[in-house]
Design an enzyme around this catalytic site. Structure first.
Site, PDB file in Angstrom:
ATOM      1  CG  HIS A  84      -2.066  -0.928   1.168  1.00 40.97           C
ATOM      2  ND1 HIS A  84      -2.849  -1.224   2.258  1.00 40.97           N
ATOM      3  CD2 HIS A  84      -2.588  -1.645   0.143  1.00 40.97           C
ATOM      4  CE1 HIS A  84      -3.805  -2.071   1.905  1.00 40.97           C
ATOM      5  NE2 HIS A  84      -3.655  -2.350   0.622  1.00 40.97           N
ATOM      6  CE1 TYR A  94      -6.973   0.664   4.585  1.00 38.67           C
ATOM      7  CE2 TYR A  94      -5.885   2.713   3.979  1.00 38.67           C
ATOM      8  CZ  TYR A  94      -5.829   1.360   4.233  1.00 38.67           C
ATOM      9  OH  TYR A  94      -4.646   0.681   4.116  1.00 38.67           O
ATOM     10  CD  GLU A 136      -1.447   1.261   4.411  1.00 36.67           C
ATOM     11  OE1 GLU A 136      -2.253   2.166   4.111  1.00 36.67           O
ATOM     12  OE2 GLU A 136      -1.746   0.041   4.375  1.00 36.67           O
ATOM     13  NE  ARG A 203       1.441  -2.194 -14.998  1.00 35.21           N
ATOM     14  CZ  ARG A 203       0.159  -1.849 -14.899  1.00 35.21           C
ATOM     15  NH1 ARG A 203      -0.323  -1.270 -13.793  1.00 35.21           N
ATOM     16  NH2 ARG A 203      -0.675  -2.088 -15.913  1.00 35.21           N
ATOM     17  CG  ASN A 204       4.714  -2.385  -7.320  1.00 36.60           C
ATOM     18  OD1 ASN A 204       3.853  -3.250  -7.176  1.00 36.60           O
ATOM     19  ND2 ASN A 204       4.590  -1.180  -6.813  1.00 36.60           N
ATOM     20  CB  SER A 206      12.999  -5.260  -8.135  1.00 31.95           C
ATOM     21  OG  SER A 206      11.876  -6.047  -7.846  1.00 31.95           O
ATOM     22  N   PRO A 274      15.852  -8.163  -8.155  1.00 30.43           N
ATOM     23  CG  PRO A 274      14.197  -9.170  -6.838  1.00 30.43           C
ATOM     24  CD  PRO A 274      14.515  -8.791  -8.246  1.00 30.43           C
ATOM     25  CG  PHE A 386       8.130  -9.526 -10.278  1.00 28.25           C
ATOM     26  CD1 PHE A 386       8.662  -9.128  -9.065  1.00 28.25           C
ATOM     27  CD2 PHE A 386       8.975  -9.585 -11.371  1.00 28.25           C
ATOM     28  CE1 PHE A 386      10.007  -8.799  -8.934  1.00 28.25           C
ATOM     29  CE2 PHE A 386      10.320  -9.257 -11.258  1.00 28.25           C
ATOM     30  CZ  PHE A 386      10.836  -8.869 -10.043  1.00 28.25           C
ATOM     31  N   GLY A 387       3.603  -9.551  -8.326  1.00 31.90           N
ATOM     32  CA  GLY A 387       2.143  -9.414  -8.393  1.00 31.90           C
ATOM     33  C   GLY A 387       1.643  -9.779  -7.012  1.00 31.90           C
TER      34      GLY A 387
HETATM   35  C1  LIG Z   1       7.155  -6.008  -6.111  1.00 30.17           C
HETATM   36  C2  LIG Z   1       7.225  -6.055  -7.624  1.00 30.17           C
HETATM   37  C3  LIG Z   1       8.445  -5.876  -8.262  1.00 30.17           C
HETATM   38  C4  LIG Z   1       8.531  -5.957  -9.642  1.00 30.17           C
HETATM   39  N1  LIG Z   1       9.753  -5.818 -10.250  1.00 30.17           N
HETATM   40  C5  LIG Z   1       9.867  -5.934 -11.582  1.00 30.17           C
HETATM   41  C6  LIG Z   1      11.141  -5.822 -12.235  1.00 30.17           C
HETATM   42  O1  LIG Z   1      12.175  -5.640 -11.590  1.00 30.17           O
HETATM   43  N2  LIG Z   1      11.191  -5.922 -13.584  1.00 30.17           N
HETATM   44  C7  LIG Z   1      10.063  -6.146 -14.333  1.00 30.17           C
HETATM   45  O2  LIG Z   1      10.168  -6.202 -15.568  1.00 30.17           O
HETATM   46  N3  LIG Z   1       8.836  -6.255 -13.738  1.00 30.17           N
HETATM   47  C8  LIG Z   1       8.716  -6.144 -12.403  1.00 30.17           C
HETATM   48  N4  LIG Z   1       7.478  -6.248 -11.797  1.00 30.17           N
HETATM   49  C9  LIG Z   1       6.278  -6.403 -12.662  1.00 30.17           C
HETATM   50  C10 LIG Z   1       5.806  -5.010 -13.097  1.00 30.17           C
HETATM   51  O3  LIG Z   1       5.285  -4.304 -12.000  1.00 30.17           O
HETATM   52  C11 LIG Z   1       4.691  -5.076 -14.152  1.00 30.17           C
HETATM   53  O4  LIG Z   1       3.668  -5.896 -13.669  1.00 30.17           O
HETATM   54  C12 LIG Z   1       5.198  -5.596 -15.487  1.00 30.17           C
HETATM   55  O5  LIG Z   1       6.178  -4.716 -16.023  1.00 30.17           O
HETATM   56  C13 LIG Z   1       4.044  -5.715 -16.491  1.00 30.17           C
HETATM   57  O6  LIG Z   1       3.402  -4.478 -16.557  1.00 30.17           O
HETATM   58  P1  LIG Z   1       2.812  -3.938 -17.922  1.00 30.17           P
HETATM   59  O7  LIG Z   1       2.071  -2.677 -17.641  1.00 30.17           O
HETATM   60  O8  LIG Z   1       3.852  -3.920 -18.990  1.00 30.17           O
HETATM   61  O9  LIG Z   1       1.835  -5.088 -18.321  1.00 30.17           O
HETATM   62  P2  LIG Z   1       0.267  -5.120 -18.087  1.00 30.17           P
HETATM   63  O10 LIG Z   1      -0.391  -4.146 -18.993  1.00 30.17           O
HETATM   64  O11 LIG Z   1      -0.018  -5.044 -16.648  1.00 30.17           O
HETATM   65  O12 LIG Z   1      -0.033  -6.580 -18.635  1.00 30.17           O
HETATM   66  C14 LIG Z   1       0.642  -7.743 -18.110  1.00 30.17           C
HETATM   67  C15 LIG Z   1       0.157  -8.973 -18.888  1.00 30.17           C
HETATM   68  O13 LIG Z   1      -1.218  -9.175 -18.644  1.00 30.17           O
HETATM   69  C16 LIG Z   1      -1.958  -9.086 -19.838  1.00 30.17           C
HETATM   70  N5  LIG Z   1      -3.185  -8.305 -19.546  1.00 30.17           N
HETATM   71  C17 LIG Z   1      -3.258  -6.982 -19.235  1.00 30.17           C
HETATM   72  N6  LIG Z   1      -4.541  -6.612 -19.003  1.00 30.17           N
HETATM   73  C18 LIG Z   1      -5.271  -7.728 -19.182  1.00 30.17           C
HETATM   74  C19 LIG Z   1      -6.663  -7.991 -19.117  1.00 30.17           C
HETATM   75  N7  LIG Z   1      -7.537  -7.051 -18.789  1.00 30.17           N
HETATM   76  N8  LIG Z   1      -7.063  -9.245 -19.371  1.00 30.17           N
HETATM   77  C20 LIG Z   1      -6.193 -10.236 -19.683  1.00 30.17           C
HETATM   78  N9  LIG Z   1      -4.857 -10.036 -19.773  1.00 30.17           N
HETATM   79  C21 LIG Z   1      -4.417  -8.791 -19.531  1.00 30.17           C
HETATM   80  C22 LIG Z   1      -1.055  -8.373 -20.832  1.00 30.17           C
HETATM   81  O14 LIG Z   1      -1.292  -8.760 -22.167  1.00 30.17           O
HETATM   82  C23 LIG Z   1       0.306  -8.820 -20.390  1.00 30.17           C
HETATM   83  O15 LIG Z   1       0.638 -10.079 -20.926  1.00 30.17           O
HETATM   84  C24 LIG Z   1       7.372  -6.185 -10.417  1.00 30.17           C
HETATM   85  C25 LIG Z   1       6.141  -6.324  -9.772  1.00 30.17           C
HETATM   86  C26 LIG Z   1       6.065  -6.266  -8.406  1.00 30.17           C
HETATM   87  C27 LIG Z   1       4.735  -6.442  -7.736  1.00 30.17           C
HETATM   88  C1  HEM Z   2      -8.694  -3.053   5.403  1.00 31.10           C
HETATM   89  C2  HEM Z   2      -8.521  -2.763   4.148  1.00 31.10           C
HETATM   90  C3  HEM Z   2      -7.591  -3.452   3.179  1.00 31.10           C
HETATM   91  C4  HEM Z   2      -7.109  -4.731   3.166  1.00 31.10           C
HETATM   92  C5  HEM Z   2      -7.373  -5.855   4.160  1.00 31.10           C
HETATM   93  C6  HEM Z   2      -6.268  -4.849   1.998  1.00 31.10           C
HETATM   94  C7  HEM Z   2      -5.594  -6.004   1.637  1.00 31.10           C
HETATM   95  C8  HEM Z   2      -4.751  -6.123   0.559  1.00 31.10           C
HETATM   96  C9  HEM Z   2      -4.040  -7.317   0.190  1.00 31.10           C
HETATM   97  C10 HEM Z   2      -4.098  -8.633   0.926  1.00 31.10           C
HETATM   98  C11 HEM Z   2      -3.312  -7.047  -0.914  1.00 31.10           C
HETATM   99  C12 HEM Z   2      -2.402  -8.004  -1.679  1.00 31.10           C
HETATM  100  C13 HEM Z   2      -0.995  -7.803  -1.190  1.00 31.10           C
HETATM  101  C14 HEM Z   2      -0.022  -8.606  -2.021  1.00 31.10           C
HETATM  102  O1  HEM Z   2       0.167  -9.756  -1.720  1.00 31.10           O
HETATM  103  O2  HEM Z   2       0.526  -8.083  -2.973  1.00 31.10           O
HETATM  104  C15 HEM Z   2      -3.559  -5.662  -1.258  1.00 31.10           C
HETATM  105  C16 HEM Z   2      -3.022  -5.030  -2.345  1.00 31.10           C
HETATM  106  C17 HEM Z   2      -3.444  -3.808  -2.788  1.00 31.10           C
HETATM  107  N1  HEM Z   2      -4.292  -2.945  -2.118  1.00 31.10           N
HETATM  108 FE1  HEM Z   2      -5.216  -3.261  -0.380  1.00 31.10          FE
HETATM  109  N2  HEM Z   2      -6.271  -3.662   1.327  1.00 31.10           N
HETATM  110  C18 HEM Z   2      -7.062  -2.786   2.002  1.00 31.10           C
HETATM  111  C19 HEM Z   2      -7.314  -1.468   1.664  1.00 31.10           C
HETATM  112  C20 HEM Z   2      -6.896  -0.869   0.503  1.00 31.10           C
HETATM  113  C21 HEM Z   2      -7.220   0.476   0.112  1.00 31.10           C
HETATM  114  C22 HEM Z   2      -8.029   1.479   0.917  1.00 31.10           C
HETATM  115  C23 HEM Z   2      -6.656   0.688  -1.108  1.00 31.10           C
HETATM  116  C24 HEM Z   2      -6.755   1.973  -1.892  1.00 31.10           C
HETATM  117  C25 HEM Z   2      -7.125   2.124  -3.088  1.00 31.10           C
HETATM  118  C26 HEM Z   2      -5.954  -0.541  -1.476  1.00 31.10           C
HETATM  119  C27 HEM Z   2      -5.230  -0.726  -2.632  1.00 31.10           C
HETATM  120  C28 HEM Z   2      -4.469  -1.838  -2.910  1.00 31.10           C
HETATM  121  C29 HEM Z   2      -3.696  -1.993  -4.135  1.00 31.10           C
HETATM  122  C30 HEM Z   2      -3.632  -0.987  -5.282  1.00 31.10           C
HETATM  123  C31 HEM Z   2      -3.057  -3.224  -4.067  1.00 31.10           C
HETATM  124  C32 HEM Z   2      -2.158  -3.863  -5.133  1.00 31.10           C
HETATM  125  C33 HEM Z   2      -3.061  -4.398  -6.207  1.00 31.10           C
HETATM  126  C34 HEM Z   2      -2.357  -5.012  -7.386  1.00 31.10           C
HETATM  127  O3  HEM Z   2      -1.275  -5.600  -7.266  1.00 31.10           O
HETATM  128  O4  HEM Z   2      -2.961  -4.911  -8.452  1.00 31.10           O
HETATM  129  N3  HEM Z   2      -6.128  -1.440  -0.482  1.00 31.10           N
HETATM  130  N4  HEM Z   2      -4.441  -5.118  -0.349  1.00 31.10           N
END
Ligand SMILES: Cc1cc2nc3c(=O)[nH]c(=O)nc-3n(C[C@H](O)[C@H](O)[C@H](O)COP(=O)(O)OP(=O)(O)OC[C@H]3O[C@@H](n4cnc5c(N)ncnc54)[C@H](O)[C@@H]3O)c2cc1C
Ligand code: HEM
Length: 394
Positions: A84, A94, A136, A203-204, A206, A274, A386-387
């Site tokens: 978050h 929230y 947070e 997008r995150n 590393s 990472p 990475f998700g």
């Molecule tokens: C903690 C963390 C660290 C990360 N570190 C790295 C890193 O170091 N390097 C790295 O390259 N990435 C990293 N990632 C992944 C990164 O955040 C992105 O998820 C990645 O770059 C893909 O994003 P994108 O916008 O290009 O793809 P997106 O647009 O999110 O799409 C991803 C895939 O899903 C498909 N897709 C998208 N939308 C839909 C939909 N509606 N229905 C069906 N399929 C769909 C796309 O075709 C594609 O194949 C990390 C993620 C996390 C959580």
């Molecule tokens: C009590 C309230 C909440 C709980 C229990 C909760 C729980 C969680 C959990 C379990 C995840 C997944 C973590 C992981 O493994 O990556 C997550 C991700 C996330 N949360 Fe929350 N959350 C709460 C409130 C919120 C609020 C208020 C927001 C604001 C918009 C939010 C936005 C997100 C986003 C953006 C992600 C990442 C989604 C992604 O990867 O696509 N959450 N949360």
């Protein structure tokens, strides 16, 4: 929370077990419809894959189950808090999530969700939200208070780009304000706040270099059909400005471990990023580092020259490259997958190592199962996704 609320929430556990994902999937649908302002925080691909709905359902179920023994789930909170905070979730978000979650419980459970149940869940949500908001805020405050730290977004400029493989490119980011950079822990990630063709995205990525440099380096894999990664590969050039949220994440080298047990880094594909930061900051310390990396073939293998150079300079660094579909000219150490036998050969006999791993989900399931089977203590197995977090056990 009063005991009656706790009892009512606990009584909903079977319903949540049966309908948790239906509730959270419905929750996202109504929230994105009614509150488009929060949609940009969420990754559409994680929604489509169902992994985010599963992660949230898992969290809600765990909360209901352990509402009278919250210490049992305390270990799961840092990851949510860091996620978050990385994305910039704020207190004002929230109530939006709370209202939509209660609505979704009501819609899915129908008459079974009595007014009493909804009121109890409202109170329970408030209590969890208060805990997360405070934690947070503490992350935001601590990041902003340190040298080079900041709160919210900071502007960076792409200072350099470097191709690391046919599919992974590094971007070196420097702050446009010329100020110092917040120190990070290897394993942490940045959040890019993007706007691609009018669509806001977060997008995150590393951090892939050691801390203490005058830049942050991220290394991005070009994902087929991926919005942010393709935009970065095709459009972000030297001079491109990016909005960046401060480093966060709890997948970090544990301070007590440093210079102690051998470190085993096992990565697949872009999961290497990472691990590069961990390797860069540990190579010179003398701590044994086993750097095991799986790639499809040499063309997809990032950072090979750099890891080889570190291994040539530091006898404690031991690389092992495994390709599943090698090309003719490739020279991996092994072909196929990172099997239990291969891991067994790499680990010291007492298995007392810190094993960090990251890669595609099937790869992670296999490394986890093999690590456990070979006797690495569970608390010394650490991983990132990475998700959204997913289950590694069958
Ligand atoms: C903690 C963390 C660290 C990360 N570190 C790295 C890193 O170091 N390097 C790295 O390259 N990435 C990293 N990632 C992944 C990164 O955040 C992105 O998820 C990645 O770059 C893909 O994003 P994108 O916008 O290009 O793809 P997106 O647009 O999110 O799409 C991803 C895939 O899903 C498909 N897709 C998208 N939308 C839909 C939909 N509606 N229905 C069906 N399929 C769909 C796309 O075709 C594609 O194949 C990390 C993620 C996390 C959580
Ligand atoms: C009590 C309230 C909440 C709980 C229990 C909760 C729980 C969680 C959990 C379990 C995840 C997944 C973590 C992981 O493994 O990556 C997550 C991700 C996330 N949360 Fe929350 N959350 C709460 C409130 C919120 C609020 C208020 C927001 C604001 C918009 C939010 C936005 C997100 C986003 C953006 C992600 C990442 C989604 C992604 O990867 O696509 N959450 N949360």
């Amino acid at each position: 929370m009063n005991p009656q609320t706790i009892a009512i929430v606990k009584a909903t556990v079977p319903a949540l077990q049966a309908h948790g994902e239906a509730i959270t999937s419905h929750f996202y649908r109504i929230m994105f419809e009614r509150h488009p302002e929060v949609k940009a925080f969420f990754n559409e691909a994680h929604q489509a894959a169902g992994s985010q709905a599963r992660a949230l359902a898992g969290a809600v179920l765990a909360y209901a189950t352990y509402i009278d023994r919250l210490d049992e789930i305390a270990g799961a909170l840092p990851r949510i808090i860091e996620k978050h905070a990385a994305l910039g979730v704020l207190p004002e978000h929230y109530p939006v999530v709370g209202a939509c979650l209660l609505r979704a419980i009501k819609d899915v459970l129908g008459d079974a969700a009595t007014d009493e149940i909804i009121a109890a869940w409202g109170e329970a949500y408030q209590s969890l939200a208060a805990l997360l908001i405070a934690a947070e805020e503490e992350v935001y405050r601590a990041n902003a208070a340190q040298t080079g730290g900041w709160r919210g977004e900071r502007e960076f400029r792409v200072a350099r780009r470097e191709d690391e493989s046919e599919v992974i490119t590094s971007f070196y980011l420097e702050p446009t304000d010329g100020g110092p950079l917040l120190a990070f822990s290897p394993g942490q990630y940045l959040t890019l706040v993007l706007n691609i063709d009018g669509e806001p995205l977060r997008r995150n990525y590393s951090l892939s270099d050691a801390p203490g440099k005058p830049w942050y380096r991220i290394s991005v894999k070009k994902e087929e059909g991926g919005k942010a990664s393709n935009w970065l590969h095709e459009t972000a050039a030297i001079g491109t400005l990016l909005k960046v949220q401060a480093p966060c994440g709890d997948f970090v080298l544990q301070p007590a471990d440093e210079h102690a047990r051998p470190l085993v880094l096992v990565t697949g594909g872009v999961g290497i990023t990472p691990a590069m930061s961990m390797l860069e900051s540990m190579a010179h310390t003398g701590r044994p580092v086993h750097f095991i990396h799986a790639a499809r073939h040499g063309g997809a293998h990032a950072f090979r020259a750099r890891v080889d150079a570190l291994a040539a300079k530091h006898a404690n660094v031991k690389p092992l490259y495994v390709y599943d579909t090698p090309r003719d000219a490739d020279r991996p150490h092994a072909t196929g997958f990172v099997t239990r036998e291969l891991l067994a050969q790499q680990l010291p006999a007492d298995r007392d190592v810190d094993l960090y791993f990251l890669g595609p989900k099937p790869f992670m399931k296999s490394v986890y199962a093999n690590g456990v089977a070979l006797g690495v203590p569970k608390q010394q197995l650490r991983y990132e996704f990475f998700g959204p977090l997913e289950a590694l056990k069958a």
